[in-house]
Design a protein around this motif. Structure first.
Motif, PDB file in Angstrom:
ATOM      1  N   ILE A   1       1.366   6.519   1.814  1.00 46.39           N
ATOM      2  CA  ILE A   1       0.402   5.432   1.739  1.00 46.39           C
ATOM      3  C   ILE A   1      -0.551   5.705   0.587  1.00 46.39           C
ATOM      4  CG2 ILE A   1      -1.413   4.172   2.947  1.00 46.39           C
ATOM      5  CD1 ILE A   1       1.345   3.746   4.105  1.00 46.39           C
ATOM      6  N   ALA A   2      -0.715   4.741  -0.308  1.00 39.80           N
ATOM      7  CA  ALA A   2      -1.598   4.905  -1.452  1.00 39.80           C
ATOM      8  C   ALA A   2      -3.052   4.948  -0.998  1.00 39.80           C
ATOM      9  CB  ALA A   2      -1.381   3.762  -2.448  1.00 39.80           C
ATOM     10  N   THR A   3      -3.898   5.692  -1.712  1.00 37.96           N
ATOM     11  CA  THR A   3      -5.304   5.803  -1.338  1.00 37.96           C
ATOM     12  C   THR A   3      -6.096   4.564  -1.717  1.00 37.96           C
ATOM     13  OG1 THR A   3      -5.751   6.901  -3.440  1.00 37.96           O
ATOM     14  CG2 THR A   3      -5.288   8.308  -1.538  1.00 37.96           C
ATOM     15  N   SER A   4      -5.554   3.725  -2.587  1.00 32.56           N
ATOM     16  CA  SER A   4      -6.243   2.520  -3.015  1.00 32.56           C
ATOM     17  C   SER A   4      -5.286   1.347  -2.948  1.00 32.56           C
ATOM     18  CB  SER A   4      -6.765   2.669  -4.451  1.00 32.56           C
ATOM     19  OG  SER A   4      -7.240   1.422  -4.930  1.00 32.56           O
ATOM     20  N   THR A   5      -5.711   0.278  -2.285  1.00 30.66           N
ATOM     21  CA  THR A   5      -4.858  -0.911  -2.219  1.00 30.66           C
ATOM     22  C   THR A   5      -4.832  -1.649  -3.551  1.00 30.66           C
ATOM     23  OG1 THR A   5      -6.738  -2.199  -1.379  1.00 30.66           O
ATOM     24  CG2 THR A   5      -5.230  -1.230   0.250  1.00 30.66           C
TER      25      THR A   5
ATOM     26  N   PRO B   1      -1.360   0.271  -5.827  1.00 32.16           N
ATOM     27  CA  PRO B   1      -0.278   0.754  -4.965  1.00 32.16           C
ATOM     28  C   PRO B   1       0.769   1.559  -5.693  1.00 32.16           C
ATOM     29  CG  PRO B   1      -0.027  -1.586  -5.422  1.00 32.16           C
ATOM     30  CD  PRO B   1      -1.362  -1.181  -5.972  1.00 32.16           C
ATOM     31  N   ASP B   2       0.762   1.516  -7.030  1.00 30.97           N
ATOM     32  CA  ASP B   2       1.773   2.238  -7.797  1.00 30.97           C
ATOM     33  C   ASP B   2       1.275   3.582  -8.338  1.00 30.97           C
ATOM     34  OD1 ASP B   2       3.722   0.284  -7.518  1.00 30.97           O
ATOM     35  OD2 ASP B   2       2.872  -0.894  -9.147  1.00 30.97           O
ATOM     36  N   GLU B   3       0.112   4.020  -7.885  1.00 31.18           N
ATOM     37  CA  GLU B   3      -0.421   5.265  -8.438  1.00 31.18           C
ATOM     38  C   GLU B   3       0.533   6.413  -8.154  1.00 31.18           C
ATOM     39  OE1 GLU B   3      -4.020   6.639  -6.448  1.00 31.18           O
ATOM     40  OE2 GLU B   3      -3.656   5.197  -4.879  1.00 31.18           O
ATOM     41  N   ARG B   4       0.509   7.388  -9.029  1.00 26.61           N
ATOM     42  CA  ARG B   4       1.516   8.443  -8.996  1.00 26.61           C
ATOM     43  C   ARG B   4       1.252   9.442  -7.875  1.00 26.61           C
ATOM     44  NH1 ARG B   4       5.737   6.947 -11.508  1.00 26.61           N
ATOM     45  NH2 ARG B   4       6.319   9.090 -11.942  1.00 26.61           N
ATOM     46  N   GLY B   5       2.344   9.968  -7.331  1.00 24.11           N
ATOM     47  CA  GLY B   5       2.242  11.087  -6.408  1.00 24.11           C
ATOM     48  C   GLY B   5       2.093  10.683  -4.955  1.00 24.11           C
TER      49      GLY B   5
ATOM     50  N   VAL C   1       0.807  -1.223   0.000  1.00 21.39           N
ATOM     51  CA  VAL C   1       0.000   0.000   0.000  1.00 21.39           C
ATOM     52  C   VAL C   1       0.840   1.273   0.000  1.00 21.39           C
ATOM     53  CG1 VAL C   1      -1.967  -1.097   1.121  1.00 21.39           C
ATOM     54  CG2 VAL C   1      -0.168  -0.076   2.523  1.00 21.39           C
ATOM     55  N   VAL C   2       2.153   1.136  -0.170  1.00 27.50           N
ATOM     56  CA  VAL C   2       3.037   2.302  -0.175  1.00 27.50           C
ATOM     57  C   VAL C   2       3.389   2.666  -1.606  1.00 27.50           C
ATOM     58  CG1 VAL C   2       5.333   3.123   0.478  1.00 27.50           C
ATOM     59  CG2 VAL C   2       3.963   1.867   2.125  1.00 27.50           C
ATOM     60  N   ASP C   3       3.345   3.957  -1.899  1.00 27.19           N
ATOM     61  CA  ASP C   3       3.792   4.453  -3.201  1.00 27.19           C
ATOM     62  C   ASP C   3       5.239   4.015  -3.405  1.00 27.19           C
ATOM     63  OD1 ASP C   3       4.639   5.864  -5.404  1.00 27.19           O
ATOM     64  OD2 ASP C   3       3.740   7.758  -4.797  1.00 27.19           O
ATOM     65  N   LYS C   4       5.465   3.179  -4.411  1.00 27.03           N
ATOM     66  CA  LYS C   4       6.768   2.542  -4.561  1.00 27.03           C
ATOM     67  C   LYS C   4       7.874   3.500  -4.974  1.00 27.03           C
ATOM     68  CE  LYS C   4       5.440  -2.251  -5.259  1.00 27.03           C
ATOM     69  NZ  LYS C   4       4.190  -2.109  -4.556  1.00 27.03           N
ATOM     70  N   ARG C   5       7.547   4.734  -5.298  1.00 26.76           N
ATOM     71  CA  ARG C   5       8.588   5.711  -5.608  1.00 26.76           C
ATOM     72  C   ARG C   5       9.256   6.238  -4.341  1.00 26.76           C
ATOM     73  NH1 ARG C   5       6.829  10.511  -8.116  1.00 26.76           N
ATOM     74  NH2 ARG C   5       4.966  10.277  -6.837  1.00 26.76           N
TER      75      ARG C   5
ATOM     76  N   THR D   1      10.049   7.227  11.169  1.00 28.75           N
ATOM     77  CA  THR D   1       9.169   8.345  10.860  1.00 28.75           C
ATOM     78  C   THR D   1       8.355   8.025   9.609  1.00 28.75           C
ATOM     79  OG1 THR D   1      10.817   9.440   9.460  1.00 28.75           O
ATOM     80  CG2 THR D   1      10.839   9.974  11.827  1.00 28.75           C
ATOM     81  N   ASN D   2       7.408   8.918   9.284  1.00 30.96           N
ATOM     82  CA  ASN D   2       6.642   8.793   8.045  1.00 30.96           C
ATOM     83  C   ASN D   2       7.188   9.701   6.954  1.00 30.96           C
ATOM     84  OD1 ASN D   2       4.732   6.878   8.995  1.00 30.96           O
ATOM     85  ND2 ASN D   2       3.640   8.508  10.081  1.00 30.96           N
ATOM     86  N   VAL D   3       8.407  10.190   7.138  1.00 33.91           N
ATOM     87  CA  VAL D   3       9.023  11.101   6.172  1.00 33.91           C
ATOM     88  C   VAL D   3       9.313  10.336   4.876  1.00 33.91           C
ATOM     89  CG1 VAL D   3      11.035  12.546   5.722  1.00 33.91           C
ATOM     90  CG2 VAL D   3      10.001  12.536   7.986  1.00 33.91           C
ATOM     91  N   PRO D   4       8.958  10.898   3.709  1.00 39.78           N
ATOM     92  CA  PRO D   4       9.190  10.185   2.439  1.00 39.78           C
ATOM     93  C   PRO D   4      10.619  10.345   1.935  1.00 39.78           C
ATOM     94  CG  PRO D   4       8.061  12.260   2.016  1.00 39.78           C
ATOM     95  CD  PRO D   4       8.216  12.158   3.516  1.00 39.78           C
ATOM     96  N   PHE D   5      11.245   9.228   1.635  1.00 39.22           N
ATOM     97  CA  PHE D   5      12.584   9.218   1.037  1.00 39.22           C
ATOM     98  C   PHE D   5      12.487   8.553  -0.332  1.00 39.22           C
ATOM     99  CE2 PHE D   5      13.637   9.861   5.438  1.00 39.22           C
ATOM    100  CZ  PHE D   5      14.768  10.656   5.426  1.00 39.22           C
ATOM    101  N   TYR D   6      13.048   9.222  -1.325  1.00 36.65           N
ATOM    102  CA  TYR D   6      12.967   8.722  -2.695  1.00 36.65           C
ATOM    103  C   TYR D   6      13.621   7.345  -2.791  1.00 36.65           C
ATOM    104  CZ  TYR D   6      13.131   8.852  -7.807  1.00 36.65           C
ATOM    105  OH  TYR D   6      12.973   8.562  -9.142  1.00 36.65           O
ATOM    106  N   SER D   7      12.945   6.413  -3.471  1.00 34.73           N
ATOM    107  CA  SER D   7      13.410   5.025  -3.519  1.00 34.73           C
ATOM    108  C   SER D   7      14.217   4.688  -4.768  1.00 34.73           C
ATOM    109  CB  SER D   7      12.208   4.077  -3.443  1.00 34.73           C
ATOM    110  OG  SER D   7      11.425   4.173  -4.620  1.00 34.73           O
ATOM    111  N   PHE D   8      14.146   5.539  -5.809  1.00 36.20           N
ATOM    112  CA  PHE D   8      14.824   5.301  -7.090  1.00 36.20           C
ATOM    113  C   PHE D   8      14.294   4.065  -7.813  1.00 36.20           C
ATOM    114  CE2 PHE D   8      17.855   7.577  -4.410  1.00 36.20           C
ATOM    115  CZ  PHE D   8      18.194   8.651  -5.224  1.00 36.20           C
ATOM    116  N   LYS D   9      13.131   3.537  -7.380  1.00 38.30           N
ATOM    117  CA  LYS D   9      12.599   2.325  -8.006  1.00 38.30           C
ATOM    118  C   LYS D   9      11.976   2.598  -9.374  1.00 38.30           C
ATOM    119  CE  LYS D   9      11.771  -0.326  -3.782  1.00 38.30           C
ATOM    120  NZ  LYS D   9      10.779  -1.027  -2.932  1.00 38.30           N
ATOM    121  N   ASP D  10      11.676   3.875  -9.657  1.00 41.09           N
ATOM    122  CA  ASP D  10      11.107   4.178 -10.956  1.00 41.09           C
ATOM    123  C   ASP D  10      12.171   4.531 -11.985  1.00 41.09           C
ATOM    124  OD1 ASP D  10      11.809   6.504  -9.718  1.00 41.09           O
ATOM    125  OD2 ASP D  10      10.123   7.673 -10.484  1.00 41.09           O
TER     126      ASP D  10
END
Length: 276
Positions: free
Chosen positions: A263-267, A270-274, A140-144, A196-205
Motif C-alpha cells: 500500500i502506497a503511503t500517499s494516495t 500511487p506509483d512511488e517506488r518501493g 493506492v497499491v504500488d503498481k509494481r 494474503t498481503n504477500v507482494p507478488f511482482y506484477s511485471f507492470k514496469d
C-alpha cells in the motif's frame, strides 16, 4: 449603464463549435476480447462437466492470455471505459474463480461428499474477495506488485496441476486414495494466497518499447523452447515458482526488518517506488 459594444462578425470567418465531451459508451473491440475470455471460462466449465479435464485446463490458460490482452487493446485504441472495467472483473470471476473451483471439484473432490465442497468453495470465495479488494485498492497499491496472488496465477496453479496429472494418465482421481487431499491442498493454497498481503511482482514496469540486451532475446527463445518440451509441466512449473516467489520476498524483507506492505503511503502518488 451603457451596453457593451457589439463586435461585427466577419461573414468569411469560420465558426468553431466547442468540442463536446467524449460520450462514455461501450466499445466493441476490447469488450469482444473480454467476452472471448468469458467464453473460455464457460467452455472450461462445460468440459469439466463432461470429464474432459485437459480441454478444461487449456481453456483456462486461453482465458489468461485473452485477459492479458483486453486491457492492452483498450489502452492502444484509447477505448477504456468503466463498463469495460466491470465487464473484465465479472469475466475474471467466471474464468479464474468459478471455473477452477468447479474443475477441481469435478476432477477430484466430488467423491468426498460435503467435505469436497469446502476446498472448492474456499477457492471460489477467495477469488471473489481478491477481485473486490483489487478493484477498491487499485489507486493506492504500488503498481509494481500485486497484493496477494493474482487470480489468473491462482487458476493456473489449480488447473495446471490437473492438466499435468491428466496428461500423466491419472484418471478417476476422485476414487484414488490420497489424490483428493493433494488436490484440496493445491486449491486451498491458491485460494488463501490470493487474499494474503504477500507482494507478488506484477511485471507492470516492464516496458516493451525500450531496447534490451541481445541476451534477453536469447533467453526468451530458450524459454519458449523449454516450454515446448512439455507444455503442461513447464507451464505448471513456472506458475509454481511464481506462486511461492511472493512468500520468498515477504520473508526476506521481514528478516531484514524492512516493511513489506504494497500500500502506497500517499494516495496522490500511487506509483512511488518501493514497498512500504
Amino acid at each position: 449603464m451603457n451596453s457593451p459594444e457589439q463586435v461585427p462578425q466577419d461573414d468569411d470567418a469560420e465558426v468553431v463549435e466547442p468540442a463536446r465531451p467524449r460520450r462514455k459508451g461501450i466499445y466493441a473491440l476490447p469488450n469482444a476480447v473480454t467476452l472471448a475470455a468469458l467464453f473460455a471460462g464457460f467452455y472450461a466449465i462445460v468440459m469439466a462437466m463432461n470429464g474432459r479435464f485437459e480441454h478444461a485446463a487449456v481453456a483456462v490458460f486461453c482465458a489468461m492470455v485473452l485477459d492479458s490482452l483486453d486491457g492492452r487493446v483498450a489502452r492502444m485504441t484509447n477505448t477504456q471505459s468503466a463498463f469495460g472495467e466491470q465487464m473484465d472483473s465479472l469475466s475474471d470471476m467466471v474464468s479464474f474463480g468459478a471455473a477452477p473451483a468447479l474443475i477441481v471439484y469435478e476432477w477430484a473432490l466430488k467423491g468426498q461428499g460435503k467435505w469436497g465442497l469446502i476446498p472448492a468453495f474456499v477457492y471460489c470465495a477467495c477469488a471473489a474477495l481478491r477481485l473486490a479488494r483489487f478493484n477498491t485498492n487499485i489507486g493506492v497499491v504500488d503498481k509494481r506488485y500485486f497484493q496477494g496472488l493474482p487470480s489468473p496465477a491462482a487458476a493456473a496453479l489449480v488447473t495446471g496441476f490437473i492438466w499435468v496429472m491428466d496428461d500423466a494418465g491419472f484418471k478417476n482421481v476422485s476414487t484414488m486414495p490420497g489424490m483428493p487431499w493433494v488436490a484440496a491442498a493445491v486449491a486451498l493454497y491458491a485460494g488463501l494466497t490470493m487474499v494474503t498481503n504477500v507482494p507478488f511482482y506484477s511485471f507492470k514496469d516492464v516496458s516493451f518499447k525500450k531496447t534490451v540486451p541481445f541476451i534477453v532475446i536469447v533467453a526468451i527463445a530458450l524459454l519458449i523452447a523449454l516450454i515446448n518440451l512439455h507444455v503442461p509441466g513447464m507451464l505448471f512449473g513456472l506458475f509454481c515458482v511464481y506462486g511461492v516467489s511472493g512468500y520468498v520476498v515477504y520473508f526476506m524483507r521481514k528478516a531484514k526488518g524492512k516493511p513489506v506492505s504494497v500500500i502506497a503511503t500517499s494516495t496522490d502518488e500511487p506509483d512511488e517506488r518501493g514497498l512500504h
